[in-house]
Write a protein that holds these residues in place. Structure first.
Motif, PDB file in Angstrom:
ATOM      1  N   ASN A  60       0.865  -1.173   0.000  1.00 52.55           N
ATOM      2  CA  ASN A  60       0.000   0.000   0.000  1.00 52.55           C
ATOM      3  C   ASN A  60       0.907   1.230   0.000  1.00 52.55           C
ATOM      4  N   SER A  61       1.116   1.823  -1.154  1.00 52.71           N
ATOM      5  CA  SER A  61       2.079   2.915  -1.288  1.00 52.71           C
ATOM      6  C   SER A  61       1.695   4.150  -0.478  1.00 52.71           C
ATOM      7  N   LYS A  62       0.411   4.424  -0.388  1.00 51.97           N
ATOM      8  CA  LYS A  62      -0.036   5.593   0.386  1.00 51.97           C
ATOM      9  C   LYS A  62       0.328   5.406   1.864  1.00 51.97           C
ATOM     10  N   THR A  66       3.841   6.936   4.918  1.00 51.62           N
ATOM     11  CA  THR A  66       3.620   7.493   6.260  1.00 51.62           C
ATOM     12  C   THR A  66       4.413   6.749   7.330  1.00 51.62           C
ATOM     13  N   THR A  67       5.106   5.679   6.957  1.00 48.46           N
ATOM     14  CA  THR A  67       5.803   4.854   7.942  1.00 48.46           C
ATOM     15  C   THR A  67       7.087   5.527   8.417  1.00 48.46           C
ATOM     16  N   HIS A  90       6.815  -1.957   4.037  1.00 53.26           N
ATOM     17  CA  HIS A  90       6.357  -0.585   3.800  1.00 53.26           C
ATOM     18  C   HIS A  90       7.482   0.420   4.054  1.00 53.26           C
ATOM     19  N   ARG A  91       8.264   0.186   5.106  1.00 51.17           N
ATOM     20  CA  ARG A  91       9.397   1.089   5.394  1.00 51.17           C
ATOM     21  C   ARG A  91      10.440   1.012   4.290  1.00 51.17           C
ATOM     22  N   GLU A  98      12.101   7.288  -1.673  1.00 50.70           N
ATOM     23  CA  GLU A  98      12.674   8.576  -1.286  1.00 50.70           C
ATOM     24  C   GLU A  98      14.156   8.666  -1.638  1.00 50.70           C
ATOM     25  N   GLY A  99      14.681   7.626  -2.268  1.00 50.14           N
ATOM     26  CA  GLY A  99      16.069   7.648  -2.713  1.00 50.14           C
ATOM     27  C   GLY A  99      17.091   7.420  -1.620  1.00 50.14           C
ATOM     28  N   GLN A 100      16.671   6.826  -0.502  1.00 53.04           N
ATOM     29  CA  GLN A 100      17.616   6.526   0.577  1.00 53.04           C
ATOM     30  C   GLN A 100      18.590   5.447   0.101  1.00 53.04           C
ATOM     31  N   ALA A 101      19.852   5.633   0.369  1.00 52.74           N
ATOM     32  CA  ALA A 101      20.853   4.641  -0.020  1.00 52.74           C
ATOM     33  C   ALA A 101      20.857   3.457   0.935  1.00 52.74           C
TER      34      ALA A 101
END
Length: 119
Positions: A60-62, A66-67, A90-91, A98-101
């Motif tokens: 659930n992308s929405k 929020t996670t 989800h995390r 968000e492009g986190q490495a």
């Protein structure tokens, strides 16, 4: 939650959270409640998001956006080098989008996973 019949004359109380996945043709059911309880106070490591993230259309992308990605995910690294997410899809989705490495993760070995497998 209700008691379930095992089939051998015994009843059991299933976990609130369980993950099910396939590895090498074997269907694995894992008790996530027990995993979270055992690893909630342990030190997590950083892992590269691109090593473990596989796009998943069932997330659930929405909700995922929020996670709290500061909470570690839990993964197993199998002996063949592949990974499976046990808790935190989800995390991980959010971190990837968000492009986190990297993301914090508790990384279990294949042998450590055996404690949490439900037959």
């Amino acid at each position: 939650m209700k008691l379930e019949f095992k089939g051998d004359g015994e009843f059991f109380l299933p976990p609130n959270q369980m993950c099910t996945f396939q590895h090498n043709g074997r269907k694995i059911h894992c008790n996530v409640d027990l995993l979270i309880a055992d690893y909630s106070e342990k030190q997590a490591d950083m892992i590269n998001v691109n090593e473990i993230y596989k796009p998943d259309s069932t997330v659930n992308s929405k909700y995922a956006m929020t996670t709290d990605i500061s909470n570690p995910i839990i993964v197993v690294r199998f002996d063949d080098g592949t990974y499976e997410i046990l808790d935190g899809n989800h995390r991980l989705f959010r971190a990837a989008h968000e492009g986190q490495a990297q993301i914090m993760a508790h990384i279990l070995s294949e042998s450590e996973l055996n404690k949490y497998i439900m037959d």
